[in-house]
Design a protein around this motif. Structure first.
Motif, short mmCIF file in Angstrom:
data_model
loop_
_atom_site.label_atom_id
_atom_site.label_comp_id
_atom_site.label_asym_id
_atom_site.label_seq_id
_atom_site.Cartn_x
_atom_site.Cartn_y
_atom_site.Cartn_z
N PHE A 178 0.67 -1.52 -0.15
CA PHE A 178 0.18 -0.08 -0.12
C PHE A 178 1.07 1.27 0.15
O PHE A 178 0.04 2.52 0.39
CB PHE A 178 -0.88 -0.51 1.49
CG PHE A 178 -2.31 -1.32 1.54
CD1 PHE A 178 -2.63 -1.06 0.25
CD2 PHE A 178 -1.81 -2.71 1.85
CE1 PHE A 178 -4.22 -1.63 -0.15
CE2 PHE A 178 -2.29 -3.39 2.01
CZ PHE A 178 -3.88 -3.44 1.08
N HIS B 204 -0.75 -7.42 8.42
CA HIS B 204 -1.98 -6.87 7.80
C HIS B 204 -3.57 -8.18 7.74
O HIS B 204 -4.57 -7.70 8.89
CB HIS B 204 -2.31 -6.18 6.71
CG HIS B 204 -3.56 -5.00 7.09
ND1 HIS B 204 -3.52 -4.63 5.34
CD2 HIS B 204 -4.86 -5.62 6.92
CE1 HIS B 204 -4.28 -3.66 5.50
NE2 HIS B 204 -5.35 -4.59 6.36
N GLU B 205 -3.08 -9.17 7.27
CA GLU B 205 -3.95 -10.08 7.47
C GLU B 205 -4.41 -10.83 8.62
O GLU B 205 -5.35 -10.62 9.51
CB GLU B 205 -3.66 -11.49 6.47
CG GLU B 205 -4.31 -12.60 6.04
CD GLU B 205 -5.59 -12.69 5.56
OE1 GLU B 205 -5.88 -12.08 4.71
OE2 GLU B 205 -7.06 -12.99 5.97
N ASN C 107 -6.33 -8.73 11.33
CA ASN C 107 -8.07 -8.49 10.51
C ASN C 107 -8.25 -9.85 10.98
O ASN C 107 -9.55 -9.81 11.84
CB ASN C 107 -7.52 -8.46 8.71
CG ASN C 107 -8.05 -7.57 7.97
OD1 ASN C 107 -8.35 -6.29 9.70
ND2 ASN C 107 -7.32 -7.51 6.89
N ASN D 154 -7.55 -2.97 14.35
CA ASN D 154 -6.40 -2.44 13.93
C ASN D 154 -5.45 -1.99 14.93
O ASN D 154 -5.76 -1.01 15.89
CB ASN D 154 -7.15 -1.46 13.90
CG ASN D 154 -8.66 -2.24 12.13
OD1 ASN D 154 -8.02 -2.53 11.87
ND2 ASN D 154 -10.25 -1.54 12.47
N ASP E 27 -3.09 0.91 16.12
CA ASP E 27 -3.04 2.23 16.47
C ASP E 27 -1.78 2.29 15.87
O ASP E 27 -1.54 3.70 15.21
CB ASP E 27 -3.56 2.92 17.21
CG ASP E 27 -5.32 2.73 17.90
OD1 ASP E 27 -5.89 2.81 16.81
OD2 ASP E 27 -5.12 2.22 19.00
N PHE F 166 0.52 -1.65 5.69
CA PHE F 166 -0.54 -0.44 6.63
C PHE F 166 -0.42 1.25 6.12
O PHE F 166 -1.17 1.76 6.91
CB PHE F 166 -0.23 -0.20 7.49
CG PHE F 166 -0.31 -1.93 8.67
CD1 PHE F 166 -1.17 -2.57 9.21
CD2 PHE F 166 0.56 -2.86 8.62
CE1 PHE F 166 -2.19 -3.59 10.41
CE2 PHE F 166 0.50 -4.74 9.45
CZ PHE F 166 -0.60 -4.89 9.82
N ASN G 47 -2.02 2.09 4.62
CA ASN G 47 -3.19 2.70 3.79
C ASN G 47 -4.01 2.95 4.38
O ASN G 47 -5.85 2.81 4.21
CB ASN G 47 -4.12 1.88 2.41
CG ASN G 47 -4.27 0.10 2.54
OD1 ASN G 47 -3.24 -0.43 3.36
ND2 ASN G 47 -5.07 -0.16 2.31
N THR G 48 -3.17 2.27 5.54
CA THR G 48 -4.69 2.20 6.95
C THR G 48 -4.22 3.71 8.03
O THR G 48 -3.46 4.67 7.52
CB THR G 48 -4.62 1.13 8.24
OG1 THR G 48 -3.67 1.25 8.71
CG2 THR G 48 -4.45 0.34 6.96
N PRO G 49 -5.78 3.99 8.99
CA PRO G 49 -5.29 4.81 9.75
C PRO G 49 -3.83 5.12 10.81
O PRO G 49 -3.87 6.32 11.60
CB PRO G 49 -6.17 5.29 10.78
CG PRO G 49 -6.99 4.12 9.74
CD PRO G 49 -6.56 3.18 9.48
N ALA G 50 -3.56 4.13 10.74
CA ALA G 50 -2.29 3.41 12.00
C ALA G 50 -1.14 4.93 11.41
O ALA G 50 -0.45 4.48 10.62
CB ALA G 50 -1.58 1.35 11.65
N ARG H 86 3.74 11.07 6.35
CA ARG H 86 3.52 9.90 6.48
C ARG H 86 4.36 8.74 7.73
O ARG H 86 2.65 8.71 8.39
CB ARG H 86 3.10 8.54 5.13
CG ARG H 86 2.37 7.43 5.35
CD ARG H 86 0.84 7.84 5.17
NE ARG H 86 0.04 6.16 6.02
CZ ARG H 86 -0.27 6.31 7.22
NH1 ARG H 86 0.54 6.63 8.12
NH2 ARG H 86 -0.60 5.13 7.66
#
Ligand SMILES: *Cc1c(COP(=O)(O)O)cnc(C)c1O
Length: 391
Positions: A5, A219-220, A223, A228, A230, A249, A251-254, A317
């Motif tokens: 990602f 990630h998997e 899930n 999720n 942080d 990660f 593309n996640t809010p982490a 990022r």
């Protein structure tokens, strides 16, 4: 195929203003050949099948995620570990070297060369070469061959030849220069297996791609747990284990946190410059001389950082912080006692930052995923010496 990602670099291999291919004319064809071979292999399902099978049956993947129950209770946050320490040879390095060794065979080459500082990448490269029947020569600063004599012996056991490098400060950065010189002279039968997300394009991108298996799996696995993160935290030398887990990660809010050694903090104390074929953040004097990094951990004392990390820092990022030797030693002991895992000194930098910031920068109750990049067996003699000198 691994889920990545993060954006690929542009055609010149640049991540924003960082990266690129700053090499002598003579090395350009080798870099272009490698780039083409990597692109083709990465797009080929049969390459992934072969690599996945090797990582599974030889490398020990997938590595599990362990919930750190006692550390979580101690810190008032929820801590999870991605267990790269359980991979073959004891760290994430196997992911990269198996990928590059397989690519070496695909290119019809019979020999790999590698640079190494502490010796861990040399051992991993020698391992991959042995498994796939490739020749292996490792360049290592003369100073490091003496400091890491046991790793020299390991490489020799695995069938590699170790070449002490006597130029410059006779450490890692000189070994990289020597490996690049050797690559130019033997590019017809030789691949240069670079050890982290650094060097000229395509290396930073290619090594991150091979390491992204860490982030894809994690990630998997998170899930499946319904958690999720942080924070996703990893130690940073060149930055390959961090890039590998961040890739899963981004593309996640982490929040993505890279932890450098306080004495090797290229992002926070360095400046942009060019070294080893890339433009990145480097530790340098006011006149632009590269400075030697200082750290308890030989695996983190590279004076630069991979260009993609310099870019992720500049774009905001990812965030880069540092940990001091003392807190690293404390963190290593804490994890050993509370979780039954003796981490590598490199890895203990990531733990140290989490321990320091739990309940302050990291709010109570946060989910924190730490990349446990490697096991500490290689470091226990050194840790023992330091601790006994203290008491
Ligand atoms: C080599 C090593 C590192 C540093 O390399 P990166 O490219 O920054 O990941 C970190 N941890 C361990 C266990 C290592 O062996």
């Amino acid at each position: 195929m691994n889920q990545i990602f993060m954006d690929d670099p542009d055609e010149q291999g640049r991540f924003g203003e960082f990266g690129g291919r700053f090499v002598p004319e003579a090395l350009i064809p080798a870099c272009l050949e490698l780039e083409a071979a990597f692109k083709k292999a990465w797009a080929d399902p049969s390459f992934h099948e072969e690599l996945d099978a090797l990582l599974r049956d030889f490398g020990g993947r997938p590595t599990p995620i362990t919930y750190g129950e006692r550390l979580s209770k101690e810190l008032g946050i929820e801590v999870f570990f991605k267990r790269e320490d359980l991979a073959h040879t004891g760290s994430h390095k196997i992911n990269n070297v198996m990928g590059q060794a397989l690519l070496t065979k695909r290119m019809g080459k019979t020999r790999m060369i590698a640079e190494t500082g502490a010796g861990q990448h040399g051992v991993a490269s020698a391992t991959a070469a042995a498994k796939l029947g490739l020749g292996c020569d490792v360049y290592m600063g003369e100073v490091d061959t003496k400091r890491q004599a046991l790793n020299v012996f390991r490489m020799e056991l695995l069938g590699a030849t170790v070449h002490p490098v006597t130029s410059g400060s006779r450490t890692l950065k000189d070994a990289v220069n020597e490996a690049m010189r050797e690559w130019v002279t033997r590019v017809d039968d030789t691949h240069y297996c670079l050890g982290s997300v650094m060097g000229p394009h395509p290396f930073p991108w290619m090594v991150r791609s091979f390491q992204s298996v860490i982030g894809s799996e994690a990630h998997e696995q998170m899930n499946v747990r319904g958690v999720n993160p942080d924070y996703v935290v990893a130690c940073v030398g060149g930055g390959s284990n961090a890039a590998g887990i961040f890739a899963g990660f981004a593309n996640t809010p982490a929040q993505l946190i890279g932890v450098e050694a306080a004495g090797g903090s290229a992002i926070n104390t360095g400046a942009p410059g060019v070294l080893h074929g890339m433009r990145s953040m480097l530790m340098q004097s006011e006149s632009g001389q590269i400075e030697e990094a200082q750290s308890i951990s030989a695996g983190l004392d590279y004076p630069g950082i991979g260009p993609e990390h310099a870019f992720l820092a500049s774009s905001g990022r990812a965030t880069y912080v540092s940990a001091h030797d003392d807190e690293v030693l404390d963190a290593l002991q804490l994890l050993s006692r509370l979780e039954g895992i003796i981490p590598a000194l490199e890895t203990a930098h990531a733990i140290a930052w989490v321990v320091r910031e739990a309940g302050s920068l990291i709010p109570k109750g946060s989910n924190v995923l730490i990349n446990l990049s490697g096991r500490g067996d290689k470091d226990v003699a050194q840790v023992r010496e330091i601790l006994s000198a203290r008491s």
